[in-house]
Design an enzyme around this catalytic site. Sequence first.
Site, short mmCIF file in Angstrom:
data_model
loop_
_atom_site.label_atom_id
_atom_site.label_comp_id
_atom_site.label_asym_id
_atom_site.label_seq_id
_atom_site.Cartn_x
_atom_site.Cartn_y
_atom_site.Cartn_z
N ASP A 22 8.08 7.91 7.10
CA ASP A 22 7.62 8.33 5.77
C ASP A 22 8.61 9.32 5.13
OD1 ASP A 22 5.90 8.35 3.63
OD2 ASP A 22 4.58 9.90 4.45
N HIS A 39 14.92 4.22 0.26
CA HIS A 39 14.57 3.13 1.17
C HIS A 39 15.82 2.57 1.85
CE1 HIS A 39 10.47 3.43 -0.04
NE2 HIS A 39 10.65 2.96 -1.26
N LEU A 133 15.01 -3.59 24.87
CA LEU A 133 13.99 -2.94 24.05
C LEU A 133 13.15 -3.96 23.27
CD1 LEU A 133 13.12 -0.14 22.56
CD2 LEU A 133 14.71 -0.91 20.78
C1 IPE Z 1 2.63 4.94 5.49
O1 IPE Z 1 3.25 5.68 4.50
C2 IPE Z 1 3.14 3.53 5.48
C3 IPE Z 1 4.51 3.33 5.95
C4 IPE Z 1 5.29 4.27 6.43
C5 IPE Z 1 4.98 1.98 5.89
P1 IPE Z 1 2.61 5.84 3.04
O2 IPE Z 1 3.55 6.65 2.27
O3 IPE Z 1 2.25 4.51 2.48
O4 IPE Z 1 1.26 6.63 3.36
P2 IPE Z 1 0.35 7.55 2.44
O5 IPE Z 1 0.11 6.79 1.17
O6 IPE Z 1 1.12 8.80 2.17
O7 IPE Z 1 -0.87 7.81 3.24
C1 IPE Z 2 8.14 5.45 3.50
O1 IPE Z 2 8.60 6.25 2.47
C2 IPE Z 2 8.45 3.99 3.29
C3 IPE Z 2 7.29 3.16 2.94
C4 IPE Z 2 6.06 3.54 2.85
C5 IPE Z 2 7.57 1.76 2.67
P1 IPE Z 2 7.77 6.45 1.14
O2 IPE Z 2 8.19 5.43 0.15
O3 IPE Z 2 6.31 6.48 1.39
O4 IPE Z 2 8.27 7.88 0.68
P2 IPE Z 2 7.40 9.03 0.04
O5 IPE Z 2 6.24 9.27 0.94
O6 IPE Z 2 6.99 8.55 -1.32
O7 IPE Z 2 8.33 10.19 -0.01
MG MG Z 3 4.97 7.96 1.81
#
Ligand code: IPE
Ligand code: IPE
Ligand code: MG
Length: 252
Positions: A22, A39, A133
């Site tokens: 995240d 990303h 792995l």
């Molecule tokens: C969780 O992250 C999903 C992934 C890392 C793929 P999100 O960014 O979607 O989660 P929330 O919305 O903060 O709970």
């Molecule tokens: C995690 O990073 C990747 C996915 C959920 C696909 P985020 O896109 O959720 O990044 P934040 O949480 O908005 O910073």
């Molecule tokens: Mg996120």
Amino acid sequence: MANSKDAISIDTPPEHVAIIMDGNGRWAKRRGLARLQGHRSGVDTVKRIVKAADIQGINYLTLYSFSTENWSRPREEVGELMNLLKMFIRKDLAELHQRNVRLKIIGDRNTIPNDIGPLLLDAEALTKDNVGLTLIIAFNYGSRDEIKRAMQTIATKVANGELKADEIDNETISNHLDTSGIPDPDMIIRTSGESRLSNFLMWQAAYSELIFVDCMWPEFTGDSLKEAIIEFNSRNRRYGGLEDKKPKEVSK
Ligand code: IPE
Ligand code: IPE
Ligand code: MG
């Protein structure tokens, strides 16, 4: 390269590490970049951490790459995330295969774009006999969705007379999840400072050690993984009993 943390013994690594990757968006925003850049940088971290996990002797690494709730993001961002997965499989699969990595994808296959399904199947087929792995990508994955689908299959078996309702136990449920055959995660790491599971491996996480780290996913390094393993090894896992136990001593 010489590194101070190399000197630290991290003895037994956890068998299965799962990561909620995240913070890509926030990482980009802080740098004045578009979320897509975050990303992209996140994919570089994936490559780095797959290598690091292998070096640490981890047998199973699960990465949460796209949740069933992430469809609610702007269409453009969803499209970018789909493209990054396709590019990762197309460009990096050969190297993973060469490094003996077995790839497995968990999540709902029925509601993903038509051009991604066959790509995932081919990637799994190519690497299925690899003994290094096991890399599990959670894509279009949600724990509630996974449990719902497992319940539907189990209910159909009960209706057909293949299974009796009172025979359903924890193992029956585990065996009908997408993670069937994969040991439960010993440790779940979440980056970005958030302390929640966000619909990730909720059944499987019953006794996982949860580790929340403040850095954003693009900043997570092999050393961060090492630190998490050291923290994991300092934890006392009791599984409801009184003594510290290793996962293999725990019966399902
Ligand atoms: C969780 O992250 C999903 C992934 C890392 C793929 P999100 O960014 O979607 O989660 P929330 O919305 O903060 O709970
Ligand atoms: C995690 O990073 C990747 C996915 C959920 C696909 P985020 O896109 O959720 O990044 P934040 O949480 O908005 O910073
Ligand atoms: Mg996120």
